[in-house]
Design an enzyme around this catalytic site. Structure first.
Site, mmCIF file in Angstrom:
data_model
loop_
_atom_site.group_PDB
_atom_site.id
_atom_site.type_symbol
_atom_site.label_atom_id
_atom_site.label_comp_id
_atom_site.label_asym_id
_atom_site.label_seq_id
_atom_site.Cartn_x
_atom_site.Cartn_y
_atom_site.Cartn_z
ATOM 1 N N ASP A 82 -50.550 7.656 -9.369
ATOM 2 C CA ASP A 82 -49.152 7.380 -9.006
ATOM 3 C C ASP A 82 -48.717 5.974 -9.402
ATOM 4 O O ASP A 82 -47.904 5.353 -8.720
ATOM 5 C CB ASP A 82 -48.925 7.587 -7.490
ATOM 6 N N LYS B 191 -47.164 6.199 -14.522
ATOM 7 C CA LYS B 191 -47.553 6.456 -15.918
ATOM 8 C C LYS B 191 -46.549 7.374 -16.603
ATOM 9 O O LYS B 191 -46.290 7.238 -17.790
ATOM 10 C CB LYS B 191 -48.936 7.123 -15.978
ATOM 11 N N GLY C 19 -48.867 14.674 -10.759
ATOM 12 C CA GLY C 19 -47.427 14.863 -10.666
ATOM 13 C C GLY C 19 -46.759 13.717 -11.377
ATOM 14 O O GLY C 19 -46.768 12.603 -10.882
ATOM 15 N N HIS C 20 -46.249 13.966 -12.566
ATOM 16 C CA HIS C 20 -45.632 12.894 -13.344
ATOM 17 C C HIS C 20 -44.118 12.994 -13.283
ATOM 18 O O HIS C 20 -43.542 13.957 -13.774
ATOM 19 C CB HIS C 20 -46.105 12.971 -14.801
ATOM 20 N N GLN D 138 -53.951 10.843 -12.638
ATOM 21 C CA GLN D 138 -54.705 10.151 -11.580
ATOM 22 C C GLN D 138 -55.027 8.700 -11.994
ATOM 23 O O GLN D 138 -54.401 8.188 -12.904
ATOM 24 C CB GLN D 138 -55.996 10.905 -11.209
#
Ligand code: IMP
Length: 427
Positions: free
Chosen positions: A13, A16, A40-41, A223
């Site tokens: 988080d 990125k 989750g991007h 991650q």
């Protein structure tokens, strides 16, 4: 030609998604190389706001091929939904390739993870419950099913029958839960096979041929290093390597082909799930950062634990990844704070240590040694050049650079692509 890896340097988080979306404009290939839909991007671009889990962020560019590499575990149901949603919003996803070596998340992996976490009770890892760990466990145990197996339904049938028999024995005799139906899973995965067969191929060859032609490649981390099973806070980690070495392994690109490794650090620290976090703030400041920065999980919606920047962990991260430069993200989230602090060392039993310990029992006992600096209390959101940042913000960045021992090439001051200070171009 550049082959750039973007690596999470903390507990994930780090922001990125935004940087990868921005850098992807220059890349011909964008590759996810580890994790699965636990990632989750969040990407904010001219097409809208997107929360990607499996699809590489290159998907928004017409000239870019997006690759789900061999190091990823794929839940085809999640992939279907994500791609359908992107298509509904007008995004062309026809240039998505899937490695034939990538493992598949099967319905039994999700059941196993639920049971394992339940059994751990108060000691649960706090996983995203997407079946990631059990899928990687099967990969290492050599009982996994890979995307390439979808290309031959007889092979798929045989592998599924063998795997499911074992899992169902475990379900009925150890967990006392219902067995899963072979026919239902087989039918479902045959449908996935029909949909995805044209996209499945040897992506390592595709990438290496592209590198030989001199085409730019971007490796998109998921991650962060502190969740790495070797260097993270084991066992409170994920199950695949989010590190630069993991980028090579999970894409089939040799280490000597990487031209730049970018480490991404948030200007403060967050963590989702359980496990030690020496700089955690269980107070008003922690709550303030969480609310200003909306620090809630993209995948699970869980509130993230917030704290001051941990330079001890950051140094370890830089060392084991070999960062060539670093990006500091979400600097604007600290804009209103009257004081900012950085953890420079840990104190344990009166002794100062400045290396990140392997043992979580030791880490749990570590007290952060905090260096305090006055906050800049001015908006940085519109700044595009380093020299125009408030002096105190510049000092903060310079101190991070000094403590980590790596130059800062980018600073993110907002969620939009243009809200970035670029000090060095990577492509
Ligand atoms: P898993 O990856 O679902 O097995 O979860 C293992 C640990 O990694 C848990 O603490 C999760 O909260 C954490 N984790 C997994 N993916 C992410 C991510 O993308 N961002 C932050 N934490 C993550």
């Amino acid at each position: 030609m550049p082959v750039v890896a973007v690596i999470g340097a903390q507990w994930g988080d780090e922001g990125k998604g935004k940087l990868v979306d921005m850098l992807a404009e220059k890349a011909k290939y964008v590759v996810r190389f580890s994790g699965g839909d636990n990632a989750g991007h969040t990407v904010v671009n001219p097409h809208g706001v997107f929360k990607l889990r499996l699809t590489p962020s290159g998907i928004f560019y017409k000239e870019t091929t997006s690759i789900i590499g061999n190091g990823v575990v794929i839940n085809p149901a999640v992939l279907n939904k994500e791609i359908d949603d992107l298509n509904k919003r007008g995004i062309d996803t026809s240039r998505l390739l899937i490695s034939d070596r990538a493992h598949l998340i099967m319905p039994y992996h999700i059941v196993i993870e639920g049971q394992e976490e339940k059994a751990l009770g108060g000691k649960a890892i706090g996983t995203t419950r997407k079946g990631i760990g059990p899928a990687f466990a099967d990969k290492v145990a050599r009982t996994g099913i890979r995307a390439g197996d979808l290309l031959d339904k007889e092979v798929l049938k045989g592998k599924l029958a063998t795997a499911l028999e074992k899992k169902n024995n475990m379900f009925t005799q150890v967990y006392y839960v219902e067995a899963l139906s072979f026919n239902t899973i087989y039918k479902q995965y045959c449908e996935y096979a029909d949909r995805w067969a044209p996209n499945i191929c040897d992506t390592s060859t595709v990438l290496n041929e592209a590198i030989t032609r001199g085409e730019p490649v971007l490796l998109e981390g998921a991650q962060g290093t502190l969740l790495d099973p070797d260097f993270g806070t084991y066992p409170f980690t994920t199950s695949s390597s989010p590190m630069s070495a993991g980028a090579c392994l999970g894409s089939g690109i040799a280490p000597n082909k990487l031209t730049h490794i970018l480490g991404v650090y948030k200007s403060y620290q967050t963590r989702v799930g359980a496990g030690p976090m020496p700089t955690e703030l269980n107070d008003e400041t922690g709550n303030k950062i969480r609310e200003i920065a909306h620090e809630y999980g993209t995948v699970s919606g869980r509130p993230r634990r917030c704290g001051w920047f941990d330079a001890v962990a950051a140094r370890m991260s830089a060392r084991v990844n070999g960062f060539n430069s670093i990006a500091i993200t979400r600097l604007d989230m600290l804009d209103t704070l009257p004081r900012v602090k950085i953890c420079t060392d840990y104190k344990i039993k009166g002794k100062t240590i400045n290396d990140f310990p392997a043992s979580i029992t030791t880490l749990e006992k570590c007290q952060p040694v905090l260096e305090e600096m006055p906050g800049w209390q001015a908006s940085t959101a519109k700044t595009r050049v380093f020299s125009e940042l408030p002096n105190r913000a510049k000092k903060y960045i310079k101190r991070l650079e000094e403590l980590i021992g790596c130059p800062v090439s980018m600073i993110s001051v907002g969620e939009r692509r243009e809200q970035t200070i670029v000090r060095r171009s990577l492509f």
